[in-house]
Design a protein around this motif. Structure first.
Motif, mmCIF file in Angstrom:
data_model
loop_
_atom_site.group_PDB
_atom_site.id
_atom_site.type_symbol
_atom_site.label_atom_id
_atom_site.label_comp_id
_atom_site.label_asym_id
_atom_site.label_seq_id
_atom_site.Cartn_x
_atom_site.Cartn_y
_atom_site.Cartn_z
ATOM 1 N N GLY A 134 -17.795 -17.157 -4.264
ATOM 2 C CA GLY A 134 -17.338 -18.085 -5.304
ATOM 3 C C GLY A 134 -18.140 -17.968 -6.576
ATOM 4 N N GLY A 135 -18.461 -19.120 -7.161
ATOM 5 C CA GLY A 135 -19.038 -19.183 -8.492
ATOM 6 C C GLY A 135 -20.261 -18.305 -8.720
ATOM 7 N N LEU A 136 -21.195 -18.310 -7.772
ATOM 8 C CA LEU A 136 -22.415 -17.519 -7.957
ATOM 9 C C LEU A 136 -22.085 -16.035 -8.129
ATOM 10 N N GLY A 137 -21.198 -15.552 -7.264
ATOM 11 C CA GLY A 137 -20.838 -14.137 -7.310
ATOM 12 C C GLY A 137 -20.104 -13.777 -8.593
ATOM 13 N N ILE A 138 -19.188 -14.638 -8.992
ATOM 14 C CA ILE A 138 -18.420 -14.372 -10.208
ATOM 15 C C ILE A 138 -19.374 -14.323 -11.410
ATOM 16 N N LEU A 139 -20.308 -15.257 -11.412
ATOM 17 C CA LEU A 139 -21.278 -15.311 -12.503
ATOM 18 C C LEU A 139 -22.088 -14.010 -12.548
ATOM 19 N N THR A 422 -12.846 -10.016 -19.002
ATOM 20 C CA THR A 422 -12.375 -10.076 -17.619
ATOM 21 C C THR A 422 -11.291 -11.127 -17.444
ATOM 22 N N TRP A 423 -11.428 -12.240 -18.156
ATOM 23 C CA TRP A 423 -10.568 -13.397 -17.869
ATOM 24 C C TRP A 423 -9.417 -13.552 -18.841
ATOM 25 N N VAL A 424 -9.448 -12.866 -19.968
ATOM 26 C CA VAL A 424 -8.389 -13.062 -20.967
ATOM 27 C C VAL A 424 -7.102 -12.353 -20.526
ATOM 28 N N ALA A 511 -8.664 -25.738 -9.243
ATOM 29 C CA ALA A 511 -8.987 -24.743 -8.219
ATOM 30 C C ALA A 511 -10.484 -24.712 -8.071
ATOM 31 N N ARG A 512 -10.952 -25.018 -6.898
ATOM 32 C CA ARG A 512 -12.383 -24.947 -6.635
ATOM 33 C C ARG A 512 -12.608 -25.081 -5.153
ATOM 34 N N ARG A 513 -13.830 -24.776 -4.753
ATOM 35 C CA ARG A 513 -14.194 -24.920 -3.372
ATOM 36 C C ARG A 513 -13.886 -26.347 -2.931
ATOM 37 N N TYR A 517 -18.519 -32.905 -3.057
ATOM 38 C CA TYR A 517 -18.874 -33.311 -4.418
ATOM 39 C C TYR A 517 -17.862 -32.865 -5.469
ATOM 40 N N LYS A 518 -16.955 -31.971 -5.086
ATOM 41 C CA LYS A 518 -15.936 -31.543 -6.048
ATOM 42 C C LYS A 518 -14.756 -32.532 -6.097
ATOM 43 N N ARG A 519 -14.751 -33.471 -5.161
ATOM 44 C CA ARG A 519 -13.806 -34.597 -5.139
ATOM 45 C C ARG A 519 -12.324 -34.253 -5.292
ATOM 46 N N GLY A 581 -5.693 -18.447 -0.533
ATOM 47 C CA GLY A 581 -6.517 -17.259 -0.762
ATOM 48 C C GLY A 581 -7.091 -17.189 -2.163
ATOM 49 N N TYR A 582 -7.746 -18.268 -2.587
ATOM 50 C CA TYR A 582 -8.354 -18.292 -3.932
ATOM 51 C C TYR A 582 -9.330 -17.121 -4.079
ATOM 52 N N ASP A 583 -8.994 -16.175 -4.929
ATOM 53 C CA ASP A 583 -9.883 -15.048 -5.216
ATOM 54 C C ASP A 583 -9.800 -14.764 -6.710
ATOM 55 N N GLN A 584 -10.347 -13.633 -7.130
ATOM 56 C CA GLN A 584 -10.370 -13.383 -8.575
ATOM 57 C C GLN A 584 -8.971 -13.205 -9.147
ATOM 58 N N VAL A 586 -6.092 -14.695 -8.018
ATOM 59 C CA VAL A 586 -5.493 -16.026 -8.136
ATOM 60 C C VAL A 586 -6.160 -16.776 -9.294
ATOM 61 N N ALA A 587 -7.479 -16.614 -9.402
ATOM 62 C CA ALA A 587 -8.199 -17.297 -10.479
ATOM 63 C C ALA A 587 -7.680 -16.838 -11.844
ATOM 64 N N ARG A 588 -7.462 -15.533 -12.018
ATOM 65 C CA ARG A 588 -6.963 -15.050 -13.317
ATOM 66 C C ARG A 588 -5.592 -15.636 -13.625
ATOM 67 N N SER A 608 -23.294 -26.145 -13.334
ATOM 68 C CA SER A 608 -22.646 -25.716 -14.558
ATOM 69 C C SER A 608 -21.128 -25.768 -14.373
ATOM 70 N N GLY A 609 -20.617 -24.948 -13.433
ATOM 71 C CA GLY A 609 -19.169 -24.771 -13.340
ATOM 72 C C GLY A 609 -18.817 -23.706 -14.356
ATOM 73 N N THR A 610 -18.002 -22.748 -13.966
ATOM 74 C CA THR A 610 -17.618 -21.726 -14.937
ATOM 75 C C THR A 610 -16.113 -21.577 -15.055
ATOM 76 N N SER A 611 -15.365 -22.093 -14.074
ATOM 77 C CA SER A 611 -13.927 -21.832 -14.112
ATOM 78 C C SER A 611 -13.303 -22.417 -15.378
ATOM 79 N N GLY A 612 -13.795 -23.584 -15.819
ATOM 80 C CA GLY A 612 -13.239 -24.202 -17.022
ATOM 81 C C GLY A 612 -13.464 -23.356 -18.267
ATOM 82 N N MET A 613 -14.537 -22.560 -18.268
ATOM 83 C CA MET A 613 -14.807 -21.697 -19.427
ATOM 84 C C MET A 613 -13.762 -20.582 -19.524
ATOM 85 N N LYS A 614 -13.169 -20.235 -18.368
ATOM 86 C CA LYS A 614 -12.239 -19.099 -18.354
ATOM 87 C C LYS A 614 -10.898 -19.441 -18.984
ATOM 88 N N VAL A 615 -10.529 -20.728 -19.016
ATOM 89 C CA VAL A 615 -9.225 -21.071 -19.591
ATOM 90 C C VAL A 615 -9.250 -21.007 -21.116
HETATM 91 C C1 LIG Z 1 -14.774 -18.818 -11.581
HETATM 92 C C2 LIG Z 1 -14.563 -18.845 -10.129
HETATM 93 C C3 LIG Z 1 -15.290 -19.737 -9.314
HETATM 94 C C4 LIG Z 1 -16.307 -20.719 -9.877
HETATM 95 O O1 LIG Z 1 -15.671 -21.836 -10.418
HETATM 96 P P1 LIG Z 1 -16.340 -23.266 -10.513
HETATM 97 O O2 LIG Z 1 -15.908 -23.809 -11.808
HETATM 98 O O3 LIG Z 1 -17.823 -23.105 -10.426
HETATM 99 O O4 LIG Z 1 -15.784 -24.043 -9.366
HETATM 100 C C5 LIG Z 1 -15.066 -19.705 -7.962
HETATM 101 N N1 LIG Z 1 -14.178 -18.847 -7.406
HETATM 102 C C6 LIG Z 1 -13.463 -17.987 -8.148
HETATM 103 C C7 LIG Z 1 -12.508 -17.056 -7.477
HETATM 104 C C8 LIG Z 1 -13.627 -17.956 -9.531
HETATM 105 O O5 LIG Z 1 -12.921 -17.077 -10.260
#
Ligand SMILES: *Cc1c(COP(=O)(O)O)cnc(C)c1O
Length: 721
Positions: A134-139, A422-424, A511-513, A517-519, A581-584, A586-588, A608-615
């Motif tokens: 998830g987030g750590l790996g994507i970062l 990567t995300w655009v 979309a998140r784990r 705490y992600k509620r 199957g949330y992966d990169q 599906v995330a894109r 931090s959270g990074t998914s919101g930065m991608k939109v």
């Molecule tokens: C960006 C991303 C995350 C991290 O998102 P958070 O905002 O930290 O929840 C997790 N999984 C995938 C597949 C992502 O692309």
């Protein structure tokens, strides 16, 4: 990696594709990706967007057709030329000094001979490489790509997982099921490194008194080499061959041996490769054993412990990514002794002293050994991943510096960012190429650049975004159709997939784990109100959801199941879709297609959270609890805050401490009173002017500040010098 056999089997004009497939550069260059896809789009999906598998299995008649298509060949030539030019500036390449990169101009200290060694347990580079959860790996993946773009001499160390992270399936009862599949490393763009005798280059790590062999694979991420450690070698006993089988799969005793391989094995791999790093970057505590290995190296040459601790700490920097306990590994002292027994006394004869390096209170023998305290103690600087998180860390780890007041804590903050290329979406990339200039991605951290977004006419920006929403809707329908067909559903049901979602309706993504705490459950807290909102007669709303629950977190799975059952209600059919199957990939699709991206963490747990930065670069707007990056990002005009200044007493029926109820109310109020009216308020051309103004504000303020370009430059300035 270069596959000569594959190369020779292809029609001559297509052969350059093999070279491109060997370097993951193609994965963040839209034209590279589409070159592979266009050979056979359906097969491309079937082989999980793996170019090598595609080229190996594509039908010969299709290949020979493409091999004589002049438009296609011209695209190959253009893309390969760009790739070759990019690679010519790779640090250490002959004559690369004359080619300007940001690092060469601003950061001459690190050289190809003394690169930064970046350690992480996971890397999210592309969906075809299952090395992330998830987030750590994507970062970490985004970090490597930006470091590559900026020309920073960096080598990355990670683990190669034979079965990766689990894949997700949701059964008819809405219950998540996990499955794993074996990777065939020969189908991935990896090279097994060999010694002079052509045997796999192998280092040894001490585990439970055995010398376990670790072999090393190399992947190319643009100009950055990624070295992946693997214990699945012939010489090892079966039990050791499984050490690197799964990412975050096992219990503490699996975790600790994986971390021994990553940390100790990582340092030994660098030595075997002849690499002498300028600095070591520990991205999260999983790799912190590397510091023990470096102490051991010094102690064996006669240096005393204190001196070697100081000297190692001068070479290391540490980034922590979460205040949640599950993300900060600790191991019982007995387990550390069991796994590393003899090794600890090699580090220093008194093993208790070594164990103390991993404790908040070194002399408290009952305290477990923590990877985070070890990493903090053995680094010259440590950072959190947003300003707020930096403050939280300072308090959380204050005991490590008992004499230093919290406000003078050595903890600093370097806020995360995302790699825009990567995300655009390709369509948006086109707009930016045209209006911001072809090299916009290189200057993605420059606020002046993003001001030019005002030159794009409203209608053009809006139309591009609408096409992306339609793309997401089409994808959701296609996936549902495939799933239902596979499950043996009736034709009627399968055709029903075409009525899922609506390309013109306000689309909210979440979309998140699935973690407490992600509620996720806030979405369900007032079902009647949610149903009324989604089915509003003139201003409806739809949700697209995705996420995985940890395999052993049954509570999270129950939340997911409730949601699955809720979305099947008659009144909601077609308004709520879950993409499994949330992966990169599906995330894109999601971050490129949604209008609004929702985030509902319990503060301050979202570091931090990074998914919101991608939109942002795709024209999506954030609606979030004020936590993590959003505290820094939000300015009132570039998205929406939830739960901020919520006036509890005015609501009467609430108890003040019922934060969940208050935030759920706020969530509904913001969507119904602010987001929805703005989205549906159109001018004569059908353009929501107020909404588009927010899209621009979001791009101008957030795209530069939360780019990985800015982040990696910060790391270079603060840390890597
Ligand atoms: C960006 C991303 C995350 C991290 O998102 P958070 O905002 O930290 O929840 C997790 N999984 C995938 C597949 C992502 O692309």
């Amino acid at each position: 990696m270069f596959d000569q056999k594959l190369h020779d089997s292809l029609p001559e004009t297509l052969r350059p594709l093999v070279r491109m497939a060997g370097n993951l550069w193609w994965s963040w260059n839209g034209s590279g990706m589409s070159l592979f896809r266009d050979i056979d789009p359906q097969r491309w999906d079937l082989c999980e967007h793996n170019p090598l598998v595609l080229l190996r299995t594509a039908a010969p008649e299709r290949l020979s057709q493409m091999a004589v298509d002049p438009d296609y060949l011209e695209r190959i030539q253009r893309t390969v030329a760009r790739f070759d030019e990019y690679m010519r500036a790779k640090p250490g390449t002959p004559r690369s000094e004359s080619l300007p990169t940001w690092a060469r101009q601003n950061f001459p200290q690190a050289t190809a001979d003394h690169p930064i060694a970046y350690f992480c347990a996971e890397y999210g580079i592309h969906e075809s490489l299952h090395l992330y959860a998830g987030g750590l790996g994507i970062l970490a993946g985004d970090h490597l790509k930006s470091a590559s773009d900026l020309g920073i001499p960096l080598v990355a160390i990670g683990l190669l997982y034979r079965q990766g992270y689990f894949r997700q399936r949701v059964n008819v009862d809405g219950w998540q099921e996990e499955f794993y599949s074996d990777e065939d490393f020969r189908e991935l763009p990896l090279t097994l490194l060999r010694d002079e005798t052509n045997q796999p280059l192998t280092v040894e790590v001490p585990i439970r008194g055995r010398a376990v062999g670790v072999q090393i694979w190399r992947a190319e991420v643009g100009r950055i080499p990624l070295f992946l450690l693997d214990t699945d070698c012939d010489r090892n006993e079966d039990i050791d061959r499984w050490i690197t089988a799964h990412l975050y799969g096992g219990d503490a005793s699996t975790r600790i041996v994986q971390e021994v391989v990553l940390g100790i094995g990582g340092v030994r791999a660098l030595r075997a490769l002849g690499i002498t790093p300028h600095a070591y970057h520990l991205n999260e505590g999983h790799s912190a054993f590397l510091t023990l290995e470096m102490i051991r190296e010094q102690v064996t040459t006669g240096v005393d412990l204190d001196t070697s601790v100081k000297s190692v700490a001068q070479q290391c920097v540490f980034t922590t990514h979460t205040p949640v306990p599950a993300g900060n590994d600790t191991f019982d002292a007995a387990l550390v002794q069991e796994v590393l027994g003899g090794y600890l006394t090699e580090v220093w004869p008194d093993a208790e002293t070594v164990l103390g390096l991993g404790r908040r209170h070194p002399n408290d023998t009952l305290e477990p050994f923590g990877m985070t305290p070890l990493a903090i103690r053995l680094s010259r600087s440590a950072n959190g991943v947003s300003k707020r998180h930096g403050e939280v860390c300072a308090r959380m780890w204050q005991q490590l510096w008992p004499d230093v007041p919290v406000d003078a804590s050595p903890f600093i903050a370097i806020t995360n960012g995302v790699h825009h290329s990567t995300w655009v979406a390709p369509l948006m990339r086109r707009l930016f190429d045209q209006y911001l200039g072809a090299d916009w991605a290189l200057h993605a951290d420059d606020p002046e650049l993003w001001k030019k977004i005002d030159e794009v006419p409203d209608a053009e920006l809006w139309r591009a975004h609408c096409l992306l929403r339609a793309r997401l809707v089409a994808e959701a329908r296609y996936r549902a159709e495939m799933q239902w067909r596979e499950a043996g559903e009736s034709d009627q049901m399968v055709h029903g997939a075409r009525r899922l979602l609506n390309p013109d309706v306000l689309t909210i993504g979440f979309a998140r784990r699935v973690a407490t705490y992600k509620r996720w459950n806030l979405l369900l807290s007032d079902m009647e109100r949610a149903i009324a909102m989604l089915n509003h007669p003139t201003q409806p709303v739809q949700f697209v959801l995705a996420g995985k629950a940890h395999p052993r977190d049954n509570e999270a799975k129950r939340i997911l199941q409730q949601l699955m059952q809720w979305k099947e209600r008659r009144e909601l059919r077609g308004r709520v879709v879950f993409l499994s199957g949330y992966d990169q990939y599906v995330a894109r699709r999601l971050v490129q297609g949604v209008d609004v991206w929702l985030n509902l963490p319990i503060p301050p747990l979202e570091a931090s959270g990074t998914s919101g930065m991608k939109v942002v670069v795709n024209g999506g707007l954030n609606c979030s609890i004020l936590d993590g990056w959003w505290i820094e990002g939000s300015d009132g005009q570039n998205g929406w805050d939830i739960g901020a200044a919520y006036d509890l007493p005015a609501r009467g029926r609430l108890v003040a401490d019922d934060r969940n109820a208050a935030d759920a109310l706020s969530l509904h109020d913001v969507i119904e009173n602010q987001i929805r009216p703005l989205f549906y308020d159109r001018n004569r051309e059908g353009v929501p002017r107020g909404w588009v103004a927010r899209m621009r504000a979001s791009m101008k303020t957030l795209a530069p500040a939360f780019s990985a370009t800015r982040m990696v430059k910060d790391y270079a300035r603060v840390y890597y010098r």
